[in-house]
Write an enzyme that holds these catalytic residues in place. Structure first.
Site, PDB file in Angstrom:
ATOM      1  N   CYS A 186     -25.565 -21.759 -17.591  1.00  0.00           N
ATOM      2  CA  CYS A 186     -24.759 -20.909 -18.469  1.00  0.00           C
ATOM      3  C   CYS A 186     -23.731 -21.762 -19.201  1.00  0.00           C
ATOM      4  CB  CYS A 186     -24.060 -19.894 -17.579  1.00  0.00           C
ATOM      5  SG  CYS A 186     -22.710 -19.073 -18.364  1.00  0.00           S
ATOM      6  N   GLY A 200     -22.966 -19.343 -13.926  1.00  0.00           N
ATOM      7  CA  GLY A 200     -24.375 -19.720 -13.733  1.00  0.00           C
ATOM      8  C   GLY A 200     -24.665 -21.192 -14.001  1.00  0.00           C
ATOM      9  N   GLY A 210     -20.116 -16.329 -16.528  1.00  0.00           N
ATOM     10  CA  GLY A 210     -19.890 -17.755 -16.726  1.00  0.00           C
ATOM     11  C   GLY A 210     -20.154 -18.710 -15.587  1.00  0.00           C
TER      12      GLY A 210
HETATM   13  P1  5GP Z   1     -27.365 -19.497 -11.015  1.00  0.00           P
HETATM   14  O1  5GP Z   1     -27.813 -18.908  -9.729  1.00  0.00           O
HETATM   15  O2  5GP Z   1     -28.430 -20.278 -11.696  1.00  0.00           O
HETATM   16  O3  5GP Z   1     -26.088 -20.269 -10.887  1.00  0.00           O
HETATM   17  O4  5GP Z   1     -26.991 -18.268 -11.966  1.00  0.00           O
HETATM   18  C1  5GP Z   1     -27.936 -17.278 -12.321  1.00  0.00           C
HETATM   19  C2  5GP Z   1     -27.282 -16.301 -13.272  1.00  0.00           C
HETATM   20  O5  5GP Z   1     -26.857 -16.958 -14.469  1.00  0.00           O
HETATM   21  C3  5GP Z   1     -28.206 -15.209 -13.795  1.00  0.00           C
HETATM   22  O6  5GP Z   1     -28.453 -14.195 -12.881  1.00  0.00           O
HETATM   23  C4  5GP Z   1     -27.433 -14.719 -15.022  1.00  0.00           C
HETATM   24  O7  5GP Z   1     -26.418 -13.807 -14.679  1.00  0.00           O
HETATM   25  C5  5GP Z   1     -26.771 -15.995 -15.518  1.00  0.00           C
HETATM   26  N1  5GP Z   1     -27.482 -16.535 -16.691  1.00  0.00           N
HETATM   27  C6  5GP Z   1     -28.802 -16.769 -16.833  1.00  0.00           C
HETATM   28  N2  5GP Z   1     -29.073 -17.296 -18.043  1.00  0.00           N
HETATM   29  C7  5GP Z   1     -27.901 -17.388 -18.690  1.00  0.00           C
HETATM   30  C8  5GP Z   1     -27.529 -17.831 -19.985  1.00  0.00           C
HETATM   31  O8  5GP Z   1     -28.324 -18.317 -20.790  1.00  0.00           O
HETATM   32  N3  5GP Z   1     -26.218 -17.732 -20.300  1.00  0.00           N
HETATM   33  C9  5GP Z   1     -25.304 -17.222 -19.429  1.00  0.00           C
HETATM   34  N4  5GP Z   1     -24.050 -17.113 -19.834  1.00  0.00           N
HETATM   35  N5  5GP Z   1     -25.613 -16.827 -18.186  1.00  0.00           N
HETATM   36  C10 5GP Z   1     -26.896 -16.898 -17.826  1.00  0.00           C
END
Ligand code: 5GP
Length: 368
Positions: free
Chosen positions: A207, A204, A202
């Site tokens: 996300c 991300g 959660g």
């Molecule tokens: P960020 O670095 O952009 O904050 O987070 C990246 C991470 O977000 C990814 O490695 C993956 O675990 C998560 N993530 C990527 N796409 C999605 C999505 O569509 N839904 C959710 N719940 N998590 C995502």
């Protein structure tokens, strides 16, 4: 006058939930925005003295790896082959997304030095087709040593079975598996054969799981608790998601993450593979979650009726070459190390004391 036990039996029948006690954990869990790192006396004179490389020997595979333990997230608007080639120059890993065909992998592997391939993770889902494809890709080169098994809900028994199966088939490969946020599941995945467990539900940037499901765990606490569980068994963790600046990356390492995975911070660059759009003379890049409507339209023929999209689609300003961003992140983390007197990244966790805060940066002239 009826006796007491008769009365309580009648009451229970009238309200069967009466005996049920709601479980609420009272400990406050923390995210990156809830803390800062306290500076400490240091003998380091310059950031250039700080070594961000770490060496790991992995529990099951016995493989040793040395590099800067940052990983580009396995998203198709982040972790392209081009990203892997660029990040390898900085000793950084890329979990190449799972939507390239085996033929495309074949072409990539044929052009690359083993040094680049040693900074590549091959991503996999958990279906039978994913298993076959993973094995075909790994067969292309002995230099492909890392597997990233990734499903949104790492609490599924199916993931544990899949990890066991991949471990059996590939005893010498480094397996990472996730995503989970609690120590019990970290232990279960390591016992099943994972060398590294991916942590984060959660946090991300694209996300929406917490909004759509109400499920999640503040990322810094998840890292601290899961690192403790993994290290107790000789495993490692990846802190995955929620870093929006170099300071967050430093906090993740400070909290005990062995690796930190970045999506949004590495999206929007020349190498990210996202679609570039021109709007009012400005270059923008499409970035989306792997469970978003955009991803499911592209890879699965739309969102299945029984589920909801759990990711966003956003347009980011085009950020140019990823080298500049990477230097900025590494410069920030090096600087954290000098503030707490850590001569190497390995020492950062030991030298970190978090303070709980209610303020972060001063935004009077806008956000950095
Ligand atoms: P960020 O670095 O952009 O904050 O987070 C990246 C991470 O977000 C990814 O490695 C993956 O675990 C998560 N993530 C990527 N796409 C999605 C999505 O569509 N839904 C959710 N719940 N998590 C995502």
């Amino acid at each position: 006058m009826p006796d007491k036990s008769f009365l309580s039996a009648v009451l229970l029948r009238a309200n069967p939930c009466e005996e049920y006690k709601m479980r609420i954990e009272q400990d406050l869990k923390l995210g990156f925005k809830d803390v800062l790192i306290r500076p400490k006396r240091s003998t380091l004179k310059s950031r250039s003295q700080v070594d961000l490389n770490r060496q790991f020997t992995f529990k099951h595979s016995g493989k040793t790896w040395t590099g800067v333990p940052i990983i580009a997230a396995n998203m198709d608007s982040v972790a392209s082959f081009e990203m892997a080639t660029s990040l390898a120059q900085h000793n950084i890993m890329t979990a190449v997304h799972k939507h390239y065909s085996v033929e495309q992998w074949g072409e990539f592997v044929a052009n690359q030095s083993p040094d680049v391939l040693q900074h590549v993770m091959v991503s996999s889902g958990t279906s039978d087709a994913d298993f076959i494809k993973l094995s075909e890709i790994l067969a292309l080169s002995d230099a492909l040593n890392f597997i990233c098994i990734d499903i949104a809900n790492g609490y599924s028994e199916h993931l544990v079975d899949y990890v066991r199966k991949v471990r059996q088939a590939h005893p010498m490969k480094v397996i990472s598996a996730g995503n989970v946020v609690t120590g019990d599941m970290v232990e279960e995945l390591i016992i099943a054969g994972a060398d590294i467990v991916k942590v984060g539900i959660g946090p991300g940037s694209v996300c929406t799981t917490r909004v759509k499901t109400g499920v999640g765990y503040p990322q810094l606490s998840a890292i601290i608790e899961c690192a403790d569980a993994a290290h107790g068994l000789g495993g490692q963790i990846i802190g995955d998601g929620g870093c929006s600046c170099a300071g967050d990356v430093a906090k993740a390492f400070g909290g005990g993450a062995d690796f930190v995975m970045l999506g949004g911070m590495l999206a929007g660059h020349e190498q990210s593979g996202g679609e570039i759009i021109e709007q009012d003379g400005k270059k923008l890049v499409k970035f989306y979650g792997m469970s978003s409507q955009s991803a499911m339209d592209k890879h699965s023929g739309g969102v299945a009726k029984y589920r909801a999209a759990e990711g966003k689609t956003v347009l980011l300003p085009f950020k140019g070459n990823v080298d500049n961003t990477v230097n900025d992140i590494m410069g920030g983390v090096r600087s954290t190390c000098t503030y707490v007197g850590a001569a190497s990244l390995k020492e950062l966790t030991k030298r970190t004391t978090f303070i709980r805060v209610q303020e972060q940066e001063n935004n009077v002239y806008g956000k950095e």
